[in-house]
Design an enzyme around this catalytic site. Structure first.
Site, PDB file in Angstrom:
ATOM      1  N   CYS A   2       0.830  -1.202   0.000  1.00  0.00           N
ATOM      2  CA  CYS A   2       0.000   0.000   0.000  1.00  0.00           C
ATOM      3  C   CYS A   2       0.868   1.257   0.000  1.00  0.00           C
ATOM      4  O   CYS A   2       2.021   1.234   0.396  1.00  0.00           O
ATOM      5  CB  CYS A   2      -0.874   0.008   1.239  1.00  0.00           C
ATOM      6  SG  CYS A   2      -1.805  -1.500   1.440  1.00  0.00           S
ATOM      7  N   ARG A  27       2.460   1.190  -5.842  1.00  0.00           N
ATOM      8  CA  ARG A  27       2.553   0.340  -4.649  1.00  0.00           C
ATOM      9  C   ARG A  27       1.299  -0.501  -4.426  1.00  0.00           C
ATOM     10  O   ARG A  27       1.306  -1.436  -3.623  1.00  0.00           O
ATOM     11  CB  ARG A  27       2.798   1.205  -3.404  1.00  0.00           C
ATOM     12  CG  ARG A  27       4.068   2.000  -3.464  1.00  0.00           C
ATOM     13  CD  ARG A  27       4.224   2.837  -2.235  1.00  0.00           C
ATOM     14  NE  ARG A  27       4.433   2.006  -1.065  1.00  0.00           N
ATOM     15  CZ  ARG A  27       5.616   1.548  -0.666  1.00  0.00           C
ATOM     16  NH1 ARG A  27       6.689   1.858  -1.349  1.00  0.00           N
ATOM     17  NH2 ARG A  27       5.722   0.799   0.400  1.00  0.00           N
ATOM     18  N   TRP A  73      -3.255  -2.309  -1.678  1.00  0.00           N
ATOM     19  CA  TRP A  73      -3.018  -3.627  -2.277  1.00  0.00           C
ATOM     20  C   TRP A  73      -3.513  -4.608  -1.227  1.00  0.00           C
ATOM     21  O   TRP A  73      -2.905  -4.763  -0.170  1.00  0.00           O
ATOM     22  CB  TRP A  73      -1.525  -3.808  -2.544  1.00  0.00           C
ATOM     23  CG  TRP A  73      -1.168  -5.055  -3.295  1.00  0.00           C
ATOM     24  CD1 TRP A  73      -1.149  -5.220  -4.648  1.00  0.00           C
ATOM     25  CD2 TRP A  73      -0.729  -6.305  -2.736  1.00  0.00           C
ATOM     26  NE1 TRP A  73      -0.740  -6.494  -4.956  1.00  0.00           N
ATOM     27  CE2 TRP A  73      -0.482  -7.177  -3.810  1.00  0.00           C
ATOM     28  CE3 TRP A  73      -0.533  -6.766  -1.438  1.00  0.00           C
ATOM     29  CZ2 TRP A  73      -0.046  -8.481  -3.632  1.00  0.00           C
ATOM     30  CZ3 TRP A  73      -0.099  -8.075  -1.260  1.00  0.00           C
ATOM     31  CH2 TRP A  73       0.143  -8.915  -2.352  1.00  0.00           C
ATOM     32  N   ASN A  99      -0.056   0.544   6.015  1.00  0.00           N
ATOM     33  CA  ASN A  99       0.612  -0.323   5.044  1.00  0.00           C
ATOM     34  C   ASN A  99       1.292  -1.422   5.845  1.00  0.00           C
ATOM     35  O   ASN A  99       2.118  -1.126   6.702  1.00  0.00           O
ATOM     36  CB  ASN A  99       1.645   0.504   4.261  1.00  0.00           C
ATOM     37  CG  ASN A  99       2.584  -0.363   3.434  1.00  0.00           C
ATOM     38  OD1 ASN A  99       2.222  -1.459   3.019  1.00  0.00           O
ATOM     39  ND2 ASN A  99       3.787   0.127   3.200  1.00  0.00           N
ATOM     40  N   GLY A 100       0.938  -2.672   5.586  1.00  0.00           N
ATOM     41  CA  GLY A 100       1.552  -3.775   6.333  1.00  0.00           C
ATOM     42  C   GLY A 100       0.493  -4.768   6.758  1.00  0.00           C
ATOM     43  O   GLY A 100      -0.619  -4.778   6.221  1.00  0.00           O
ATOM     44  N   GLU A 484      14.362 -14.011 -16.779  1.00  0.00           N
ATOM     45  CA  GLU A 484      13.879 -12.641 -16.600  1.00  0.00           C
ATOM     46  C   GLU A 484      12.947 -12.244 -17.760  1.00  0.00           C
ATOM     47  O   GLU A 484      11.923 -11.600 -17.549  1.00  0.00           O
ATOM     48  CB  GLU A 484      15.074 -11.688 -16.469  1.00  0.00           C
ATOM     49  CG  GLU A 484      14.765 -10.218 -16.367  1.00  0.00           C
ATOM     50  CD  GLU A 484      13.836  -9.826 -15.215  1.00  0.00           C
ATOM     51  OE1 GLU A 484      13.549 -10.637 -14.334  1.00  0.00           O
ATOM     52  OE2 GLU A 484      13.352  -8.677 -15.253  1.00  0.00           O
ATOM     53  N   LYS A 488       9.048 -11.102 -17.273  1.00  0.00           N
ATOM     54  CA  LYS A 488       8.513  -9.817 -17.767  1.00  0.00           C
ATOM     55  C   LYS A 488       7.226 -10.046 -18.553  1.00  0.00           C
ATOM     56  O   LYS A 488       6.247  -9.318 -18.400  1.00  0.00           O
ATOM     57  CB  LYS A 488       9.518  -9.094 -18.683  1.00  0.00           C
ATOM     58  CG  LYS A 488      10.690  -8.430 -18.022  1.00  0.00           C
ATOM     59  CD  LYS A 488      10.367  -7.209 -17.215  1.00  0.00           C
ATOM     60  CE  LYS A 488      10.001  -7.534 -15.810  1.00  0.00           C
ATOM     61  NZ  LYS A 488      10.983  -7.757 -14.813  1.00  0.00           N
ATOM     62  N   GLU A 491       4.299 -11.110 -16.213  1.00  0.00           N
ATOM     63  CA  GLU A 491       3.845 -10.042 -15.322  1.00  0.00           C
ATOM     64  C   GLU A 491       2.904  -9.067 -16.018  1.00  0.00           C
ATOM     65  O   GLU A 491       1.913  -8.655 -15.443  1.00  0.00           O
ATOM     66  CB  GLU A 491       5.054  -9.222 -14.836  1.00  0.00           C
ATOM     67  CG  GLU A 491       5.852  -9.846 -13.747  1.00  0.00           C
ATOM     68  CD  GLU A 491       7.031  -8.958 -13.333  1.00  0.00           C
ATOM     69  OE1 GLU A 491       7.180  -8.711 -12.129  1.00  0.00           O
ATOM     70  OE2 GLU A 491       7.795  -8.517 -14.216  1.00  0.00           O
ATOM     71  N   HIS A 507      14.201 -32.292 -21.238  1.00  0.00           N
ATOM     72  CA  HIS A 507      13.695 -33.083 -20.111  1.00  0.00           C
ATOM     73  C   HIS A 507      12.296 -32.645 -19.688  1.00  0.00           C
ATOM     74  O   HIS A 507      11.915 -32.813 -18.547  1.00  0.00           O
ATOM     75  CB  HIS A 507      14.675 -32.978 -18.939  1.00  0.00           C
ATOM     76  CG  HIS A 507      16.047 -33.442 -19.307  1.00  0.00           C
ATOM     77  ND1 HIS A 507      16.354 -34.767 -19.501  1.00  0.00           N
ATOM     78  CD2 HIS A 507      17.179 -32.748 -19.575  1.00  0.00           C
ATOM     79  CE1 HIS A 507      17.631 -34.871 -19.844  1.00  0.00           C
ATOM     80  NE2 HIS A 507      18.147 -33.657 -19.902  1.00  0.00           N
ATOM     81  N   LYS A 606       4.614  -3.118  -6.587  1.00  0.00           N
ATOM     82  CA  LYS A 606       6.047  -2.912  -6.802  1.00  0.00           C
ATOM     83  C   LYS A 606       6.863  -3.280  -5.565  1.00  0.00           C
ATOM     84  O   LYS A 606       7.953  -3.797  -5.667  1.00  0.00           O
ATOM     85  CB  LYS A 606       6.284  -1.443  -7.156  1.00  0.00           C
ATOM     86  CG  LYS A 606       7.726  -1.116  -7.387  1.00  0.00           C
ATOM     87  CD  LYS A 606       7.962  -0.661  -8.786  1.00  0.00           C
ATOM     88  CE  LYS A 606       9.405  -0.639  -9.176  1.00  0.00           C
ATOM     89  NZ  LYS A 606       9.769  -1.782 -10.025  1.00  0.00           N
TER      90      LYS A 606
END
Ligand code: G6P
Length: 611
Positions: A2, A27, A73, A99-100, A484, A488, A491, A507, A606
């Protein structure tokens, strides 16, 4: 997670809060809300983006020079209007944003229910508003004291800001485990999760430490610990400017940040080595020389993209400095009873410097006697402060939720550390260092040149934008790049993508390959080039579509692949710095073509300050 912003001063708070929330929206963006005091306590909250809240308050009373805002969030309770912050106490006097996570909220709630409190939301945060009021009433204490006493009862992580209808000259903030910064202006104060909502008004800030409470009362800032010990706030002047947190003509922050990489890599390397004398200018190398010479092992911890940078780090430290390395997801490391001792160096990589699991991982390693180096982008954030030493990536603020320029900046600094460690441990020569430094000096121009592949990438994106799956393959330094690239794409475009070591494809993932499957292969010239070519043939034999990242001038792979993207040649260990760029652009353009919100992809945030 948040985002929090608050203001007390002589201006109207609303425009400052709304602008601040937009800057913090990276955030969290499932709902937003504000509280404004002007005699009344007016609270407006809305599920959805900050712009929806803005629409919703049109025509309402938004006056007041004390207020706070929150972008959420969701952790406890689904994203809806009721669960949005701010939350209020039983009487409606006290409002809070948070936030938390309050881990013992169920126990606290039970006790409050017994005392006749009623709750309207499913959140842990609402409990805290009630608890503060309960303590204030029962102990006849001031708001400040009630907040302090309430925080003694809380287990978990928080950054909170509190206002009260009955105390219109006070703004109170506190932190433990989630960031909170106080901005000090001329007769005005700000509080926020990071400095981006503040720098337009003042560059003087003070980052709260864990367990500290900031009280702003009648125009004065006081900082105390939760145990009531007064602290002198450390006020620093930020160098960040407004331009660096705005889009600067780009359609999205992510695209801007991809294009900033020549500069962010340059800034992260600048002044840290001297190519003429083949020497380093890094405090971490100087101050920890003895430690670096004698360490037995490096453990790298991180999450998400930072974990991928850690994998590149593993290859770098083992290849260049010949030090054994383990790379761990911070969340696994902290809970699996790892073997760590005083001879280990733990490198914690984090763009935000606030990721809860990474922070907890280094606390654990510290307890076991290891030395901790932090590699972070946000100056003054929790991880660098909890580390013994380290280095900052000078990538500038990264706003797009999908990390781009932070990754390459992390890799750039890890490369310097690997070279520096190699020198201290006698594993390299001045001649090799000179060669490495001259390659490093040339890298920013090569990254710049790589960005010219964008028009080609757009053509490829048009062809594959509706694919349901993607496979990314690489070997050696190309393997973390493949991981990576896949992350990307997942996401921001919501296409399923997997990164794999090219040879491992046989495999398992080879079973997925048919004419529908695009396979992105890092096929640059290096010592395993021929092996990668064999892997390309294996894909082609099964009618897969190859998108190959190749070295400029390559004709061999070009003859086999369906599409090629050329990147400039560099020394193999610097390749991640260039090869990552086309993959970032590919995911960006595919996501835009699919109509996705690239800067704020669904369900992501983020900065993940909860476990
Ligand atoms: C979140 C972000 C990722 C980031 C990860 C680690 O998941 O969405 O982009 O890589 O956290 O964040 P950190 O700030 O520790 O690098």
């Amino acid at each position: 997670m948040c985002g929090i912003v608050a203001y007390i001063g002589h201006r109207e708070a609303y425009p400052i809060l709304i602008k601040g929330l937009k800057r913090l929206e990276y955030r969290g963006y499932d709902s937003a809300g504000i509280a404004l005091l002007n005699g009344n306590l007016n609270i407006y909250k809305k599920q959805g983006k900050v712009s929806e809240l803005e629409e919703n308050v049109k025509g309402k009373d938004i006056s007041g020079s004390l207020g706070m805002g929150h972008t959420r969030w969701a952790t406890h309770g689904e994203p809806n209007d009721v669960n949005s912050h701010p939350h209020i106490s039983q009487s409606g006097e006290i409002a809070i944003i948070h936030n938390g996570i309050i881990e013992n909220y169920a126990t606290l709630k039970e006790a409050l229910l017994d005392r006749g409190h009623t709750f309207s939301s499913d959140t842990d945060t609402e409990i805290l508003a009630h608890l503060i009021e309960d303590i204030k009433q029962n102990t006849h204490s001031t708001l400040e004291e009630a907040v302090r006493l309430a925080l003694h009862e809380v287990i978990g992580a928080y950054a909170i800001v509190i206002v009260s209808k009955n105390d219109p000259t006070k703004l109170i903030g506190a932190r433990k485990g989630s960031p909170l910064v106080v901005g000090i202006g001329d007769g005005e104060f700000f509080m926020a999760s990071d400095a981006t909502p503040i720098i337009e008004y003042t560059k003087n800030v003070s980052y709260l430490n864990d367990g500290e409470i900031a009280y702003i009362k009648d125009g004065t800032l006081t900082v105390k610990t939760i145990n009531n010990v007064e602290k002198v706030p450390y006020i620093q002047t930020l160098e960040m400017n407004l331009e660096s947190i705005e889009k600067g003509g780009y359609k999205h922050f992510m695209l801007k940040e991809i294009h900033e990489q020549p500069k962010s890599i340059y800034d992260s390397l600048r002044g840290r080595f001297d190519p003429v004398t083949a020497t380093f200018a890094m405090r971490s190398l100087k101050e920890y020389e003895g430690k670096i010479k004698n360490l037995n092992r490096i453990i790298i911890v991180g999450c998400g993209t930072s974990w991928h940078a850690g994998l590149v780090g593993e290859y770098l430290f083992e290849d260049i400095a010949r030090i054994p390395v383990e790379v761990e997801y911070a969340s696994e490391f902290r809970y699996r009873n790892p073997v760590v001792n005083e001879d280990d160096l733990v490198i914690a990589i984090s763009q935000s410097g606030e990721t809860a699991d990474t922070l907890a991982a280094i606390e654990l390693a510290k307890e076991k006697g290891a030395t901790i180096f932090g590699l972070c982008n946000v100056v003054g954030s929790s991880i660098p402060r909890a580390s013994h030493a380290g280095a900052y990536t000078h990538a500038g603020p990264e706003i797009g939720v999908a990390s781009t320029k932070a990754f390459t900046a992390q890799v750039a600094v890890l490369t310097l550390w690997a070279l520096g460690f190699a020198e201290l441990r006698g594993k390299t020569t001045k001649q090799h260092l000179r060669e490495a430094f001259s390659q490093l000096e040339a890298i920013t121009e090569k990254v710049e040149r790589t960005l010219h592949c964008e028009s080609k990438v757009i053509e490829i994106a048009k062809v594959f934008k509706n694919s349901r799956n993607f496979l990314y393959l690489g070997r050696g330094y190309g393997f973390p790049v493949a991981l990576e690239g896949a992350l990307k794409l997942k996401e921001i475009s919501y296409i399923h993508a997997e990164g794999y070591p090219a040879a491992e494809m046989k495999h398992g993932p080879i079973a997925l390959i048919d004419e529908e499957m695009p396979v992105v292969v890092i096929a640059t010239k290096g010592n395993i080039y021929e092996k990668v070519i064999s892997n390309i043939q294996e894909v082609k034999a099964r009618k897969g579509k190859i998108i190959a990242i190749v070295t400029e001038g390559d004709t061999k792979v070009a003859g086999m692949a369906d599409y090629t993207i050329e990147i400039p040649e560099t020394i193999d260990y610097l390749e991640p710095l260039v090869a990552t760029i086309p993959l970032q652009l590919l995911s960006y353009h595919i996501a835009v073509m699919r109509g996705c919100n690239v800067d704020q992809p669904r369900n992501l945030a983020k900065s993940v300050t909860v476990e």
